[in-house]
Write a protein that holds these residues in place. Structure first.
Motif, short mmCIF file in Angstrom:
data_model
loop_
_atom_site.label_atom_id
_atom_site.label_comp_id
_atom_site.label_asym_id
_atom_site.label_seq_id
_atom_site.Cartn_x
_atom_site.Cartn_y
_atom_site.Cartn_z
N VAL A 109 0.87 -1.17 0.00
CA VAL A 109 0.00 0.00 0.00
C VAL A 109 0.91 1.22 0.00
CG1 VAL A 109 -1.81 1.27 1.22
CG2 VAL A 109 -1.82 -1.25 1.22
N GLU A 110 0.92 1.92 -1.10
CA GLU A 110 1.85 3.02 -1.31
C GLU A 110 1.27 4.36 -0.87
OE1 GLU A 110 2.93 4.16 -5.48
OE2 GLU A 110 4.86 3.36 -4.82
N GLU A 111 -0.07 4.50 -1.01
CA GLU A 111 -0.69 5.79 -0.73
C GLU A 111 -2.17 5.59 -0.45
OE1 GLU A 111 -0.96 10.10 -3.08
OE2 GLU A 111 -0.08 8.37 -4.09
N LYS A 112 -2.70 6.40 0.47
CA LYS A 112 -4.14 6.44 0.71
C LYS A 112 -4.65 7.77 0.15
CE LYS A 112 -6.01 4.52 4.42
NZ LYS A 112 -6.35 4.16 5.81
N LEU A 113 -5.67 7.68 -0.68
CA LEU A 113 -6.24 8.86 -1.33
C LEU A 113 -7.62 9.17 -0.75
CD1 LEU A 113 -5.45 7.74 -5.00
CD2 LEU A 113 -4.06 9.23 -3.55
N ASP A 114 -8.09 10.36 -1.04
CA ASP A 114 -9.47 10.71 -0.66
C ASP A 114 -10.43 9.79 -1.40
OD1 ASP A 114 -8.61 12.79 0.96
OD2 ASP A 114 -8.77 14.29 -0.64
N GLY A 115 -11.62 9.68 -0.86
CA GLY A 115 -12.64 8.86 -1.51
C GLY A 115 -12.44 7.37 -1.33
N ASP A 116 -11.77 6.98 -0.24
CA ASP A 116 -11.58 5.56 0.08
C ASP A 116 -10.81 4.80 -1.00
OD1 ASP A 116 -12.91 6.09 2.42
OD2 ASP A 116 -14.80 5.21 1.79
N ARG A 117 -9.86 5.46 -1.62
CA ARG A 117 -9.02 4.82 -2.64
C ARG A 117 -7.60 4.66 -2.11
NH1 ARG A 117 -10.86 7.29 -8.47
NH2 ARG A 117 -13.07 6.82 -8.20
N ALA A 135 4.45 -0.95 -11.89
CA ALA A 135 3.12 -1.56 -11.78
C ALA A 135 2.38 -0.93 -10.60
CB ALA A 135 3.24 -3.07 -11.60
N ARG A 136 1.27 -0.29 -10.91
CA ARG A 136 0.47 0.40 -9.90
C ARG A 136 -1.01 0.18 -10.17
NH1 ARG A 136 4.84 1.03 -8.48
NH2 ARG A 136 6.03 2.76 -7.67
N ALA A 137 -1.77 0.04 -9.10
CA ALA A 137 -3.21 -0.06 -9.21
C ALA A 137 -3.84 0.88 -8.20
CB ALA A 137 -3.69 -1.48 -8.96
N THR A 138 -4.82 1.63 -8.64
CA THR A 138 -5.63 2.43 -7.73
C THR A 138 -6.92 1.65 -7.49
OG1 THR A 138 -4.71 4.48 -8.62
CG2 THR A 138 -6.76 4.67 -7.35
N VAL A 139 -7.22 1.45 -6.21
CA VAL A 139 -8.31 0.56 -5.83
C VAL A 139 -9.31 1.30 -4.94
CG1 VAL A 139 -8.85 -1.65 -4.72
CG2 VAL A 139 -6.66 -1.35 -5.87
N GLN A 140 -10.57 1.20 -5.30
CA GLN A 140 -11.67 1.76 -4.50
C GLN A 140 -12.04 0.73 -3.44
OE1 GLN A 140 -13.53 4.85 -5.05
NE2 GLN A 140 -14.10 4.28 -2.96
N LEU A 141 -11.85 1.08 -2.17
CA LEU A 141 -12.17 0.16 -1.08
C LEU A 141 -13.49 0.53 -0.43
CD1 LEU A 141 -8.66 -0.27 0.57
CD2 LEU A 141 -9.79 -1.74 -1.11
N ALA A 142 -14.04 -0.42 0.28
CA ALA A 142 -15.31 -0.23 0.98
C ALA A 142 -15.11 0.72 2.16
CB ALA A 142 -15.85 -1.56 1.48
#
Length: 142
Positions: A109-117, A135-142
């Motif tokens: 986990v490299e970064e926590k973004l606004d909007g639960d991403r 290789a990077r993925a931005t993931v929308q979490l619950a």
């Protein structure tokens, strides 16, 4: 499917344990049928060696798909990935034997973004080679 990962449960720097994905030539033939990419370097050893490759190699997009699978399995939701990109840095050589090859994928986990991403940095290796870079993925979490 695994349990859905929640945004509040992850921290920057958290490691996502590695998962191994076995690759056999039959997987490449099945992928060729699904993708329409029947380039013989992905299934014909004689042709692959004739063009200077060490052996049959996995499709780059097959390799990328395994890392994507790693992310969706971790998140617990196949629709959670909102952005995903890689660079192909090395080949996955798939010998014609019972062992085949293995793609090992891990994450951080490299970064926590606004909007639960969250942004996940991925490492994908086969043998001694790193097969995906940046290789990077931005993931929308619950």
């Amino acid at each position: 499917m695994t349990a859905t990962v929640k945004y509040d449960e992850v921290e920057v720097g958290q490691e996502i344990p590695a998962v191994e994905y076995p690759v056999h030539r039959v997987n490449l033939v099945m992928y060729a049928g699904a993708s329409g990419d029947f380039n013989p370097i992905h299934w014909n050893e004689r042709h692959a060696k004739a063009v200077g490759l060490p052996d049959v190699i996995a499709h780059g997009m097959f390799t990328m798909a395994q890392a994507g699978r790693f992310v969706t399995d971790w998140a617990g939701d196949p629709g959670a990935v909102v952005d995903y990109g890689v660079r192909f840095s090395s080949m996955v050589v798939v010998p014609d034997n019972d062992e085949g090859a293995v793609i090992t994928v891990s994450g951080l986990v490299e970064e926590k973004l606004d909007g639960d991403r969250v942004v996940i940095a991925l490492t994908a290796r086969s043998g001694d080679s790193r097969v995906l870079s940046r290789a990077r993925a931005t993931v929308q979490l619950a």
